[in-house]
Design an enzyme around this catalytic site. Structure first.
Site, PDB file in Angstrom:
ATOM      1  N   ARG A 123       0.738  -1.206  -0.004  1.00  0.00           N
ATOM      2  CA  ARG A 123      -0.134   0.086  -0.065  1.00  0.00           C
ATOM      3  C   ARG A 123       0.810   1.232  -0.037  1.00  0.00           C
ATOM      4  O   ARG A 123       1.477   1.466   0.886  1.00  0.00           O
ATOM      5  CB  ARG A 123      -1.094   0.014   1.002  1.00  0.00           C
ATOM      6  CG  ARG A 123      -1.976   1.049   1.218  1.00  0.00           C
ATOM      7  CD  ARG A 123      -2.984   1.163   2.200  1.00  0.00           C
ATOM      8  NE  ARG A 123      -2.711   1.293   3.619  1.00  0.00           N
ATOM      9  CZ  ARG A 123      -3.459   1.443   4.622  1.00  0.00           C
ATOM     10  NH1 ARG A 123      -4.857   1.417   4.515  1.00  0.00           N
ATOM     11  NH2 ARG A 123      -3.067   1.147   5.879  1.00  0.00           N
ATOM     12  N   ASP A 173      -3.500   2.742  14.179  1.00  0.00           N
ATOM     13  CA  ASP A 173      -2.878   3.541  13.071  1.00  0.00           C
ATOM     14  C   ASP A 173      -3.442   4.699  13.062  1.00  0.00           C
ATOM     15  O   ASP A 173      -4.023   5.247  13.961  1.00  0.00           O
ATOM     16  CB  ASP A 173      -2.630   2.642  11.754  1.00  0.00           C
ATOM     17  CG  ASP A 173      -4.211   2.675  11.157  1.00  0.00           C
ATOM     18  OD1 ASP A 173      -4.990   3.272  11.406  1.00  0.00           O
ATOM     19  OD2 ASP A 173      -4.206   2.065   9.889  1.00  0.00           O
TER      20      ASP A 173
END
Length: 561
Positions: free
Chosen positions: A177, A462
């Site tokens: 990603r 996150d």
């Protein structure tokens, strides 16, 4: 291969860069194997070809934001109804990634990569985005680590445990990603301007790894990617063009690169068919990025005081607007012949409290059973300890690697704009404000010191969690939300928030210990987080607003070796 380290010697060496490319990050001989003249040249070609398209897409975001802030709401685009109603399908899913029942995610750190690839998951998504603090060291070591992982030579010597980590014979399929379109890479200047972060992440990784990856992992396809934070199909169209440009450079067949798009912004939920259509030769599905989706809901409706969220812990998949989003994603993906991936299980096993651990794992099991019964083809886990539970839940698919063709196909048009925009229900409490503040400050303190994936209160957090915490605090302060529960009748104000910040900082110091608190960046993080929550205008992204604090430019007047 064990990762080398080398000492930086100022004014001794610079990277061998092509014309117009300036590398302002620290020189390292290991990084130089990634930042080769040809690799930087490829990144520069991508930047020059697509920067105008990226600028236009970002200006479109700003224009749409102005409309939402003037009272408009997102919805389906009448001009693309023909795409939504059409009977087209995406290219067939490559056999190498037909089975994605459980995917583990994590930053591009060396030990993490080895453990994730060995975890028993079907896929590992290696992250340059929300799970990584994008310092120069983290980004470049991440590229080195991935190159070693793809060629199979990666090892990690944990001297504290006297243990050497290496890859098993059978490993998960690797997806990468890159960052979102909005994030710059300030350590690499192209024609005097910061490069686009995702083009650096994608370009360097693809350039060095496409050939080996297709041979060892992709069975003739790949590399494979996850694409974050898109808000409109025009942004997917840019990615499709980037992929075609990369395939042409590499001399590989069109459609070799495959990507899953995270649907994690409210505007994008109305663009799912259009996004898949733009990427139809390169798509392997969509994923419910549900935590960022909640953040996006607040951000989209920042000027709508009638759309205030309850405590964020109450905004789960049981809320009608969240369930509608998930159902529409499944129906859309299966109609187009690609994977519909479920959301993240962020729980961490609680080793010192068996009862609490059992309760947490039971929640994961119920969530994953809900996903598989709804029609998802796979799901995400943040910790290797959750993989058996997730895999067991998705064993309900039987011998099928996915549910793309086997699941009863419901009509996507039955889910309306009203379903997707329904205001979530629930209480707003002082404890909700406290939790947002405590988690937001601790996450930001870790991010500023190089950690983007942070264990907090038995969850692996996150950037999405910090973003939700920030924007919800901002929303509650901005509109003077009246609290329920213990704070019944009290309205949130800057003064109340100030007292909460003081008390939560004291609590953080007690929890982490005085020494760690003093050594860390908690006070700096507190100032930044408080400023964000009390600002007159809401910044689009916390990670963009504080990015300059982790940029470290090095001298460029050095002699070339």
């Amino acid at each position: 291969m064990e990762l080398e380290t080398s000492v930086y010697r100022p004014n001794v060496a610079v990277y061998d860069s092509p014309d117009g490319v300036e590398v302002r990050g620290r020189y390292d001989q290991v990084f130089a194997k990634i930042l080769t003249r040809d690799a930087l040249g490829f990144v520069a070609e991508l930047q020059r070809e697509f920067r105008g398209h990226v600028r236009y897409a970002m200006e479109c975001r700003r224009e749409v934001k102005r409309r939402y802030n003037s009272g408009a709401v997102p919805g389906f685009d009448p001009s693309t109804k023909f795409i939504r109603d059409g009977e087209w399908v995406c290219a067939s899913v490559p056999p190498a990634v037909a089975d994605r029942r459980v995917e583990i995610t994590g930053p591009v750190e060396r030990k993490m990569i080895i453990n994730a690839l060995n975890s028993g998951a079907k896929v590992f998504m290696a992250d340059f985005e929300d799970a990584l603090s994008p310092s120069w060291e983290n980004l470049m070591r991440g590229q080195v680590n991935l190159k070693d992982a793809v060629d199979g030579s990666i090892t990690f010597n944990d001297k504290a445990r006297n243990k050497v980590y290496k890859l098993n014979d059978q490993v998960a399929k690797l997806f990468v990603r890159p960052r979102g379109w909005h994030l710059p890479e300030a350590h690499i200047l192209i024609d005097g301007e910061p490069a686009t972060g995702c083009l650096v992440d994608f370009g360097l990784y693809f350039f060095h790894n496409y050939a080996k990856f297709r041979q060892t992992q992709g069975s003739g396809f790949g590399p494979f990617f996850y694409l974050p934070k898109m808000e409109h199909s025009r942004e997917a169209k840019i990615w499709n063009s980037v992929f075609e440009r990369a395939e042409k450079m590499a001399g590989i067949e069109r459609g070799s690169i495959r990507a899953t798009v995270l649907i994690e912004t409210l505007p994008a939920v109305f663009q799912m068919n259009e996004i898949l259509y733009e990427l139809r030769d390169h798509s392997v599905g969509l994923n419910c990025g549900r935590w960022d989706y909640i953040f996006s809901y607040v951000k989209t409706f920042q000027a709508h005081p009638d759309r205030l969220l309850p405590d964020r812990v109450l905004v789960g998949m049981g809320q009608h607007f969240m369930r509608s989003y998930s159902d529409l994603l499944i129906r859309t993906c299966h109609k187009r012949g690609v994977h519909a991936m479920g959301g993240m299980a962020a729980q961490i096993p609680i080793r010192d409290d068996p009862k609490a651990n059992e309760m947490a794992l039971d929640l994961v099991k119920k969530d994953k059973l809900r996903e598989v019964r709804a029609g998802h083809d796979g799901t995400w886990a943040a910790h290797p300890g959750l993989i058996p539970i997730c895999m067991d839940a998705f064993s309900h698919m039987g011998n099928n690697p996915n549910q793309i063709k086997s699941m009863k196909r419901d009509d996507a048009s039955a889910i309306t704009e009203e379903d997707l925009l329904q205001i979530p229900r629930g209480v707003r409490t002082l404890e909700g404000l406290r939790l947002n503040t405590r988690v937001g400050i601790q996450y930001l303190a870790a991010w500023l010191t190089g950690s983007g994936s942070v264990p907090l209160y038995n969850l692996m957090e996150d950037a999405a969690t910090a973003e939700i915490s920030r924007v919800q605090n901002w929303q509650w302060i901005r509109y003077g939300v009246e609290l329920d529960g213990d704070g019944l009748g009290v309205r949130v104000s800057k003064e109340l928030f100030g007292r909460v910040v003081e008390e939560e900082m004291e609590r953080i110091e007690k929890e982490v210990g005085k020494d760690k608190f003093k050594r860390g960046m908690y006070k700096e993080a507190c100032k930044m987080f408080t400023k964000q929550c009390t600002a007159a205008e809401l910044d689009d992204f916390l990670t963009l607003a504080v990015y300059d604090h982790i940029v470290a430019h090095y001298p460029i007047n050095a002699s070339r070796l």
